[in-house]
Design an enzyme around this catalytic site. Sequence first.
Site, short mmCIF file in Angstrom:
data_model
loop_
_atom_site.label_atom_id
_atom_site.label_comp_id
_atom_site.label_asym_id
_atom_site.label_seq_id
_atom_site.Cartn_x
_atom_site.Cartn_y
_atom_site.Cartn_z
N GLY A 145 48.79 40.32 29.46
CA GLY A 145 49.09 40.15 30.88
C GLY A 145 50.57 39.97 31.14
O GLY A 145 51.04 40.20 32.26
N GLY A 156 41.46 39.37 43.69
CA GLY A 156 42.64 40.11 44.12
C GLY A 156 43.24 40.98 43.03
O GLY A 156 43.56 42.16 43.26
N ALA A 157 43.40 40.42 41.83
CA ALA A 157 44.01 41.19 40.73
C ALA A 157 43.09 42.35 40.35
O ALA A 157 43.53 43.49 40.15
CB ALA A 157 44.26 40.28 39.53
N ASP A 171 50.81 44.72 41.99
CA ASP A 171 49.95 44.10 40.95
C ASP A 171 49.29 45.20 40.09
O ASP A 171 49.39 45.20 38.87
CB ASP A 171 48.83 43.27 41.59
CG ASP A 171 49.33 41.90 42.04
OD1 ASP A 171 50.34 41.43 41.50
OD2 ASP A 171 48.69 41.32 42.94
N GLY A 184 35.53 40.65 36.62
CA GLY A 184 36.13 40.02 37.79
C GLY A 184 36.28 41.01 38.93
O GLY A 184 36.31 42.22 38.71
N THR A 240 52.35 35.47 47.52
CA THR A 240 51.26 35.09 46.64
C THR A 240 50.31 34.22 47.44
O THR A 240 50.47 34.07 48.66
CB THR A 240 51.81 34.44 45.34
OG1 THR A 240 50.71 34.27 44.44
CG2 THR A 240 52.47 33.09 45.61
N LYS A 281 48.73 36.98 50.90
CA LYS A 281 48.76 38.43 50.63
C LYS A 281 48.07 39.25 51.73
O LYS A 281 48.37 40.42 51.89
CB LYS A 281 48.09 38.73 49.28
CG LYS A 281 48.94 38.31 48.09
CD LYS A 281 48.30 38.74 46.78
CE LYS A 281 49.12 38.27 45.60
NZ LYS A 281 48.61 38.76 44.33
P1 NDP Z 1 40.89 35.52 42.56
O1 NDP Z 1 40.58 34.10 42.80
O2 NDP Z 1 41.13 36.45 43.70
O3 NDP Z 1 39.68 36.17 41.70
C1 NDP Z 1 39.19 35.55 40.53
C2 NDP Z 1 38.06 36.41 39.96
O4 NDP Z 1 37.65 35.81 38.72
C3 NDP Z 1 36.82 36.48 40.83
O5 NDP Z 1 36.20 37.72 40.65
C4 NDP Z 1 35.93 35.35 40.26
O6 NDP Z 1 34.55 35.60 40.42
C5 NDP Z 1 36.27 35.45 38.78
N1 NDP Z 1 36.09 34.17 38.09
C6 NDP Z 1 36.84 33.04 38.22
N2 NDP Z 1 36.38 32.08 37.41
C7 NDP Z 1 35.31 32.60 36.76
C8 NDP Z 1 34.41 32.09 35.78
N3 NDP Z 1 34.53 30.84 35.30
N4 NDP Z 1 33.43 32.90 35.31
C9 NDP Z 1 33.31 34.16 35.79
N5 NDP Z 1 34.14 34.70 36.72
C10 NDP Z 1 35.13 33.93 37.19
O7 NDP Z 1 42.12 35.51 41.56
P2 NDP Z 1 43.16 36.69 41.28
O8 NDP Z 1 42.41 37.95 41.12
O9 NDP Z 1 44.24 36.64 42.29
O10 NDP Z 1 43.82 36.23 39.90
C11 NDP Z 1 43.08 36.30 38.70
C12 NDP Z 1 44.02 36.02 37.55
O11 NDP Z 1 44.95 37.10 37.43
C13 NDP Z 1 44.86 34.76 37.72
O12 NDP Z 1 44.84 34.05 36.51
C14 NDP Z 1 46.25 35.29 38.01
O13 NDP Z 1 47.25 34.42 37.52
C15 NDP Z 1 46.24 36.58 37.22
N6 NDP Z 1 47.20 37.57 37.68
C16 NDP Z 1 48.02 38.14 36.75
C17 NDP Z 1 48.91 39.10 37.13
C18 NDP Z 1 49.81 39.69 36.09
O14 NDP Z 1 50.76 40.37 36.47
N7 NDP Z 1 49.54 39.52 34.81
C19 NDP Z 1 49.04 39.56 38.52
C20 NDP Z 1 48.09 38.92 39.41
C21 NDP Z 1 47.22 37.96 39.00
P3 NDP Z 1 33.80 35.41 41.84
O15 NDP Z 1 34.07 36.66 42.63
O16 NDP Z 1 32.37 35.31 41.43
O17 NDP Z 1 34.35 34.16 42.44
#
Ligand code: NDP
Length: 283
Positions: free
Chosen positions: A249, A134-135, A107, A131, A67, A71
Amino acid sequence: MEKNYRAELVGVFGDPVDGNPTGVLEEAGFAALGLNYRYLTMKVTPEDFDTAMKSLKALHMKGINLTMPHKIAVLPYLDEISPAARIIGAVNTVVVREGRLIGDNTDGKGFVQALQMEQVPLKGKKVVLLGAGGAAKAIAVECALAGAASVTIFNRSAAHGEELAQTVRDHTDAQAFYQPWEAGQAIPEGTDILINATPIGFHPDASRKPDIDYDTITASMTVSDVVFNPDITEFLKAAAARGAKTISGLGMLVCQGALNFTIWTGKEAPYDVMYEALKKEFA
Ligand code: NDP
């Protein structure tokens, strides 16, 4: 027969990692099947990552989850990588097989499986993602590989959104579009599956939800969230209030954990036991 007191070791390397709940569901699965496996949640900083990766073979471990922030850093250590993980450019699961390190990304596969369990087809469907992290990347690629007609990405940062759309276009048959995420964003007509792939709404900020026009969600849509704590987010509540089918989720997380379980043990994962263990943990 001689007794074997040695446990098979798996786990996760991350930093921060203390709040990672995967061990709860994996350990529940091992106990249910009477397997002498242990899942260890391990803090590994980037400076120590090389030593940690070398310990996989030294400790005869079966595998490891990666994690944040490992990754991508794991890629040079792998002898083999699944086609989807190669496209996503990130690995969250490694299995050690005959001394070789094989990487996959479960994922997005977990997400697709959670849809399948709810009889939601992807073939020919229009997917909308909020978004582009990564996810989102893992979900977009797996949905496209599973036959989605299109993936539309709304994201705050244009660079991340464009890059993800390009990745999907370059490596799959799906159409892919990036659109800037405007305040009160309307969800396009004809959307079949809408996914929040941002952390908005995660505990302790559970009262928050993505800034979209909820009146553009219709009863024909399936709406899903990557946020797994709480299980039913404000986003999912608002979608359900418009008649949409919702998928949490937690389902995705358990499906992903179940896939890892099978990769490491070779056994079918006890999904219900793992789901209940996690649900109880968050209750
Ligand atoms: P990242 O940090 O890689 O990406 C976060 C994304 O969310 C980016 O696109 C970011 O935009 C956007 N974002 C964050 N805050 C805001 C906001 N306030 N307003 C608008 N856009 C926002 O995180 P991950 O993709 O790794 O994880 C995302 C979520 O997914 C986490 O909460 C994680 O726990 C969850 N998750 C759940 C899994 C499951 O099995 N259910 C598996 C993996 C993850 P920008 O590109 O502009 O920064």
